[in-house]
Each structure stands twice: as C-alpha cells, then as structure tokens.
Design a protein around this motif. Structure first.
Motif, mmCIF file in Angstrom:
data_model
loop_
_atom_site.group_PDB
_atom_site.id
_atom_site.type_symbol
_atom_site.label_atom_id
_atom_site.label_comp_id
_atom_site.label_asym_id
_atom_site.label_seq_id
_atom_site.Cartn_x
_atom_site.Cartn_y
_atom_site.Cartn_z
ATOM 1 N N ARG A 108 -37.412 100.945 73.417
ATOM 2 C CA ARG A 108 -36.327 100.496 74.309
ATOM 3 C C ARG A 108 -34.964 101.052 73.898
ATOM 4 O O ARG A 108 -34.640 101.126 72.705
ATOM 5 C CB ARG A 108 -36.261 98.979 74.358
ATOM 6 N N LYS A 144 -32.976 100.225 80.538
ATOM 7 C CA LYS A 144 -32.684 99.251 81.598
ATOM 8 C C LYS A 144 -31.938 99.931 82.738
ATOM 9 O O LYS A 144 -31.243 100.919 82.522
ATOM 10 C CB LYS A 144 -31.834 98.100 81.053
ATOM 11 N N LYS A 184 -38.631 96.700 70.780
ATOM 12 C CA LYS A 184 -37.194 96.419 70.797
ATOM 13 C C LYS A 184 -36.760 96.447 69.333
ATOM 14 O O LYS A 184 -37.230 95.644 68.527
ATOM 15 C CB LYS A 184 -36.943 95.042 71.403
ATOM 16 N N ASP A 188 -26.707 94.693 81.232
ATOM 17 C CA ASP A 188 -27.891 93.848 81.113
ATOM 18 C C ASP A 188 -28.279 93.165 82.423
ATOM 19 O O ASP A 188 -27.987 91.991 82.614
ATOM 20 C CB ASP A 188 -27.627 92.778 80.036
ATOM 21 N N GLU A 200 -32.902 86.366 85.510
ATOM 22 C CA GLU A 200 -32.059 85.791 84.461
ATOM 23 C C GLU A 200 -30.613 85.594 84.918
ATOM 24 O O GLU A 200 -30.012 84.557 84.664
ATOM 25 C CB GLU A 200 -32.107 86.719 83.237
ATOM 26 N N GLU A 238 -39.463 83.680 77.431
ATOM 27 C CA GLU A 238 -38.037 83.982 77.379
ATOM 28 C C GLU A 238 -37.592 84.454 78.764
ATOM 29 O O GLU A 238 -38.186 85.355 79.348
ATOM 30 C CB GLU A 238 -37.776 85.067 76.315
HETATM 31 O O1 GCW Z 1 -31.282 90.187 79.029
HETATM 32 C C1 GCW Z 1 -31.150 89.944 77.677
HETATM 33 C C2 GCW Z 1 -31.702 88.579 77.490
HETATM 34 C C3 GCW Z 1 -32.550 88.403 76.263
HETATM 35 C C4 GCW Z 1 -33.507 89.570 76.181
HETATM 36 C C5 GCW Z 1 -32.700 90.840 76.042
HETATM 37 C C6 GCW Z 1 -33.581 92.072 76.010
HETATM 38 C C7 GCW Z 1 -35.772 89.596 75.431
HETATM 39 O O2 GCW Z 1 -30.668 87.657 77.525
HETATM 40 O O3 GCW Z 1 -33.220 87.182 76.391
HETATM 41 O O4 GCW Z 1 -34.426 89.435 75.133
HETATM 42 O O5 GCW Z 1 -31.840 90.997 77.123
HETATM 43 O O6 GCW Z 1 -33.747 92.665 77.057
HETATM 44 O O7 GCW Z 1 -34.072 92.417 74.965
#
Ligand code: GCW
Length: 711
Positions: free
Chosen positions: A335, A371, A298, A376, A404, A178
């Motif tokens: 998380r 994060k 998660k 994101d 990403e 992923e």
């Molecule tokens: O950044 C986003 C992504 C998902 C990812 C999610 C996460 C693993 O688009 O693909 O999933 O965050 O961090 O859980």
C-alpha cells in the motif's frame, strides 16, 4: 377428514403465506433475486433444453445457479436437466472447440472471458475457454434475462480489463470490522475450519456473479496470528470454498511477524535471517493453500511496522516479501498509504515523495496499491498524483466501498459516480487522454500486473451491507473492476432491475436519485473542495471545529484553515505546492483560481470569503447554498421513495425509507453545524434560500457519539 387435519390443511398455507415474506425480502438475496419474469415463455423454452458440457466443481455451481434462477423465474416447479443432445439443446454451455465454432471466431476470450451467441434456430450458446468463463457467462445471461433484455444479434463478448478484482476486508480475527457498518465480520474464525457457514458460499457466489476474483479476508492493520498454522488451516478452509467460484484468497502480512512469531531480534528486510523466515513462511502457506494469491501490506503507516523502522525504503520492504512469494506465484500488494507520524509536510504530498523516486525498483510480482486520492477516501478528492507518475511500477487502485467518510451505513451514496470521476480523470502524463483508468488497466504504461481493490462494506447484517442501496456499491465496484469504462448509469439501471423490478415508473426516479446522490452528499458534507471535516476518530457527522490533537493532520482545522481571511488549503506554489506532483497541464489549470473546477477549489486554494464564483455569488453565499441544496435533495429522496411503495415489497421499502429519513435529518445536521462554524469567520448572513439553523454552534459542538461502529 379428521377435523384437526382439516384445520391444519387450512392453517398451513396461511401460516406459510404469513411467514415467507418475512424471510424472502430481507435483502439477503442481493441482486440475485430471480423474481418471476414478466414474459417467461422464451426463457422457459431455452431452459427446458440445456446442455452443459463437462464436469467440475465450477460447473456444478453453474448448474445449481441455473436451477435457482429457474425456480425464481417461472411460476411452476421447474427441475432442469443439463444433458440434452447437441441437436435438441436450446441453451448450450460449453468450451469453445474448433468443430463447433465459426472459424471467424478465433479471438481470444482470455482466462475469464466469455461469449454469448444466438444461432439461427434461436438456440443460445454460452462459450468460454475455461469453466470460470462459463460461470461468468451464465451469470451474465441470467442477468440479461432478469432485466428483460436479449442478446444482441452480433453476440455479446466480455473479458475483464483488469486481472485481479479484489475485495479488501478490514476484518479482525475477533470479528470486529474496522470501518465496518453492517454488523460483525462474516468470517467466523472461531468455528473455522470445521464449520463452513453457508454464508461463505453465498458470499463467493455473489462475488462471482459480478466478476470479483480475489479477496483479502483480514485487516490491513494486521494481526500476525493469521500466519500461524492454527489460522492458516482456517484460511485454507475458506480458500477451499472460494476456489470453484474463481476466487483467490490473500492475507495481510504484518511486517514485524518475524519478530512476533519467529522470535527474531529484527524484521529488517535486508537481514538474511528475516529473509529466510519469510521464505519458510511462504512455503508453509502454500502447503495449506496451493493457489494462495499473496500478501497485502500496510507498512509505515498509522502505527504499523515497516521498513522505515530500519531506515529502509518501501521497495526494500515490498521486495522482501515478493522474493519469498515468487517461487510459488504469489504477489505483493504494497500500500502507498504511507505518511509520517510527525506531520512534517502536507500529508497529501507524502505518498508521492515516498514512492515516486523508487519507480522501477520493485520486483515484478509487486503492485503498489494506491488509494483513489492523496488524503483518505474523502467524499470527493482529486485523483492521487501517483497515478501516471510510476510508469515502471504497476499501480493498482484502492477504492473504499464501506462509507467511512460518507455517512456510514445510513446515507445512500451511489459510489460508482465517485469511482468513475476518478477513473476518468486525465493525468496528462502521456498527453491528453491519459486517464487514470488507463493507468490501472495497464494500457498506458504496459504494466504486466493489473488490479483493483475495494474495501468491503460487508457484514453480518441480513442484507449484507446495512443499507439496501449499499449493495449497489458492492455490485458497481465489481462491474467497474471488470470494465472501468462501464457507466454509472448502466450500473444503476442493471442493479435496480436485478434487485427490485423492471418497472419504468420505478427505475426512472430511483435511478435519478442514485445518480445524483454522490453530488448531493458532497454538497451537504464538503462542498467546493472542503475535506476531512468529520468528527474526531469515528468520522461520523460533522466536526469542522476539531483541532489541537496529538496529530495535526487528523484535525479538521489542518485541512480547512478557515479564518477571517478565507478558507481552504493552499496547495499551489504559494503554499505546500502539492500541485507540483501533477502534470504541467493540471498545474496550470488547477493552479489558476479562475480555471480550477470549483469542485476542487478549496482543496488547492485558500480563498477569500467574498471571492466571486462562476455563479456570480461570493464563496460564502455559494457554500451556504450548496449545503442547502444537499439538504433539499435528501428530503426529495424521502418523498420520491415514499411514492414508490407499490413497486417494492413492504420490508425493503420500510427499511430504505427509514434510512433515507435519517439521511435527510443528518444532512440538516451537517449543514447547520458547518455553516454556523464557518460563519464565525465569514462574518456574513446566510443568503436567501438557506434555512437558518434551529440550534447554535455550541449545541453541535457538544454532540458526542460514543459507540460508533467500526471505530
Ligand atoms: O481511512 C483510514 C481509516 C483507518 C484505516 C486507514 C487505512 C485500516 O481511518 O481505519 O485503517 O485509513 O486505510 O489504512
């Protein structure tokens, strides 16, 4: 001589010459190139008389590393011996002992620290209190030698500032990755446990060489199967490979596993049967992997099951697993990337609301993984407001190494600049200087657990990371996890020397290119605080027009809110007031249109198109010029790299060049698509200096990429 033989003696060297470059410079060797030293004499003398004390799998790896280095450093064949007597040895690698060490040298080296010292006679001592410390010290010494540097007269001391320095692989059991852009997963579950691929050793070695000491080998969007005996046996085989390199294995745990594997009617964290199931599962795991690190979870996020399903809190969920792991010494990395399916509120606020009230309610073997920013992994985000807001709950950092939202495999973006910007941000929670890095290293709140995670950019591509320069992000992540104060400049310098050459004519321009690459990408993608305007779902390329989908907070219009009145997300008191989650000093500064750093402007404010910025230009003109600046720099990089051909082997030079060209082309795509889109609202012409787009908005909106990797 037989004429055939004569022909062979003539042909073989030729063939070898022709063939070997094909295999030697594909980037597989990462920053462990061990190319010939410019002045090898001194190092050759030292390596000609080595004494390694002790015997263990880790020390066997250490010796092998020295041999590999010698093979590369010196022209001639150089078999090393490691058993020189103390008096005659010139490179001594040993644990500290009271007899040998200066009584002044009482300082702690910790479980992983090391010291490099040079005595009056010029002999080098690599000292540590553990084998892994010796391995880290040896890597560091070899790196210094490769970079043409020497040990400072006062010696060199190094100890990690963060306990757990971990890679997160978003790798699925079927080998898709992923958000992975460098091929398939390197974990070949199908062939495990019987086949141990050499790449597993090479992976562990590369990580050890930069101090990474943990790996989560499975995706956070978890598959419960990995917790079955069949897969645990496979995971145990990986853990066996990693162990002597100082690397601990962790797995992701699917919250509903008691239902899926145990056939229980519920996964409610307060249900005694569920608790018992996890307890038994933990016992079973430790039978396979006695030093198992623990779980990464998660939950309640993007469709993953979690405590919300039972109206329980995140603390209830985390503590359930923590209790099961506790007797075995395992931890839970839970998380904080939790946000609702129904977009009830600004997404940027939700993790804080979910976690902050539970500060202090987590078990002591839980660490909450946050994060770097509240949305994101955007090209740029202000630091996550949870940092500093949970003094009684250890928080760890999650960075994304895989790109990403940053151009994926082909855009060169040196991420240590981004990481450092976040780590050095001031939370002000205990007054000025309360930086995020001090939250993470535990010094601000006295956390007893500290950790950092990086979402790996590694795959089966020969060069591991797709782009040769993305190796620098793996490397740089390791360096920053070891010491969050390391400067991006030091990291870039070191990586270039180890990976390419020490030639100043090469280092200078390429380092510059690396250090400005993050700002450049922000400029051609999301300048001035814009965010999440990438194409739908796969996030490859621009998509500011993405709107009206099943979830609002996955669309671009939700984030930029462009209209004739302006652009940007109002997160001040007149809007969502996400700003309220930061310290008063930041609320004051960032809440004020005149004082907010322009890089965060549209993150926190909805701003009129004719609003004047510090440059004296209107918002619209400034935005357009920033897009252009990003494009200009991406083009300059192509020219810079083209000029450096004589310093780089043909294969890597050509590979990087073609990617830099893609990046320059795509920077134009970003600029044109975004400016045409926003111009509809700004209703102003492009300022002087901005190249007009060659295609219209419809054209860009019609672009479809069907098979983007990692999606
Ligand atoms: O950044 C986003 C992504 C998902 C990812 C999610 C996460 C693993 O688009 O693909 O999933 O965050 O961090 O859980």
């Amino acid at each position: 001589m037989n004429p055939y033989l004569r022909l062979l003696t003539f042909l073989i060297p030729l063939l070898l010459q022709g063939i070997s470059p094909l295999f030697s410079k594909d980037g597989y060797k990462l920053w462990l190139q061990y190319h010939p030293l410019e002045s090898p004499q001194k190092v050759q003398r030292l390596m000609g008389a080595i004494r390694v004390e002790g015997d263990s799998p880790t020390l066997a790896i250490l010796k092998k590393e020295l041999q590999l280095a010698a093979n590369g450093f010196f022209d001639e064949n150089h078999p090393l011996a490691f058993d020189y007597q103390e008096e005659s040895a010139r490179l001594i690698i040993s644990k500290r002992s009271p007899q040998r060490w200066d009584p002044a040298d009482k300082g702690s080296l910790g479980r992983e620290g090391f010291r490099l010292l040079q005595n009056d006679a010029g002999a080098i001592w690599i000292a540590a209190d553990t084998d892994i410390g010796l391995l880290y010290g040896t890597f560091k010494w070899l790196q210094l030698m490769q970079a043409g540097q020497s040990i400072p007269a006062a010696g060199f001391h190094s100890e990690p500032k963060i306990q757990r320095r971990i890679l997160n692989h978003w790798d699925n059991l079927n080998r898709t990755v992923e958000r992975g852009y460098a091929g398939a997963s390197i974990w070949n579950w199908h062939r495990l446990p019987d086949h141990i691929d050499q790449q597993y050793h090479d992976y562990a070695r590369a990580n050890a060489s930069i101090g990474i000491n943990g790996t989560v080998v499975t995706n956070v969007n978890a598959n419960a199967l990995v917790l079955t005996p069949e897969y645990l046996e496979k995971a145990a085989a990986l853990a066996d490979v990693f162990r002597p390199y100082g690397i601990t294995l962790y797995l992701t745990a699917r919250f509903s596993a008691p239902m899926e594997l145990g056939r229980l009617p519920t996964a409610d964290p307060l249900d005694p049967e569920v608790q018992e199931w996890w307890k038994k599962k933990a016992e079973e795991i430790y039978q396979y992997i006695p030093d198992f690190g623990g779980f990464l979870v998660k939950a309640d996020s993007e469709g993953q099951p979690g405590p919300h399903n039972y109206q329980r809190s995140q603390a209830d969920g985390a503590n359930l697993l923590a209790d099961a792991l506790k007797p075995h010494g395992g931890i839970v990395m839970w998380r904080a990337f939790v946000y609702s399916e129904d977009t009830p509120d600004d997404r940027a606020k939700q993790a804080y609301q979910e976690f902050q009230p539970y500060d202090g309610s987590f078990r002591d073997n839980v660490i909450v993984q946050v994060k770097n920013g509240a949305i994101d992994f955007q090209p740029r985000e202000p630091f996550h407001p949870l940092f500093g807001a949970m003094p009684q709950t250890p928080l760890m950092m999650e960075f994304q190494i895989t790109q990403e939202y940053l151009g994926q495999a082909t855009h060169h973006v040196f991420l240590p600049s981004l990481y450092t910007e976040v780590l050095q941000s001031d939370t002000y929670v205990n007054g000025p200087g309360s930086t995020v890095s001090k939250v993470i290293d535990g010094s601000l709140h006295g956390y007893s657990l500290t950790a950092m995670a990086g979402v790996a950019n590694i795959g089966t591509d020969r060069n591991w990371t797709g782009h040769h320069f993305h190796q620098a992000n793996w490397f740089g992540y390791g360096r920053l996890a070891w010491d969050p104060q390391t400067s991006p400049e030091t990291i870039a310098d070191e990586w270039l020397r180890l990976t390419f050459t020490n030639a100043p004519e090469f280092i200078k321009p390429v380092k510059k290119m690396m250090l400005q690459s993050h700002e450049m990408a922000v400029n051609y993608m999301t300048p001035l605080g814009l965010h999440h305007i990438m194409a739908w779902s796969h996030h490859y390329g621009p998509g500011p027009w993405v709107t009206d989908r099943h979830r609002d907070d996955w669309t671009a219009t939700y984030y930029h809110k462009a209209s004739e009145n302006g652009v940007g997300f109002d997160r001040t008191a007149s809007g969502s007031n996400a700003l309220e989650q930061y310290a008063p000093e930041l609320q004051e500064k960032w809440g004020n249109l005149q004082q907010i750093p322009e890089k965060y402007l549209l993150w926190f404010h909805h701003v009129r198109w004719d609003h004047p910025l510090k440059s004296g230009r209107t918002l619209w003109d400034e935005m357009a010029l920033r897009y252009q600046k990003g494009v200009d720099e991406a083009r300059e990089n192509v020219a810079t790299w083209q000029n450096l051909q004589s310093h780089v082997d043909e294969e890597r030079h050509a590979h990087v060049l073609s990617f830099l060209k893609i990046q320059a082309k795509e920077a134009v795509w970003w600029k044109d698509a975004c400016l045409l889109y926003f111009q509809q609202f700004a209703q102003s012409p492009l300022p002087d200096g901005v190249e007009p787009p060659e295609k219209n908005l419809e054209y860009f909106m019609g672009i479809r990429h069907r098979y983007v990797p990692g999606n």
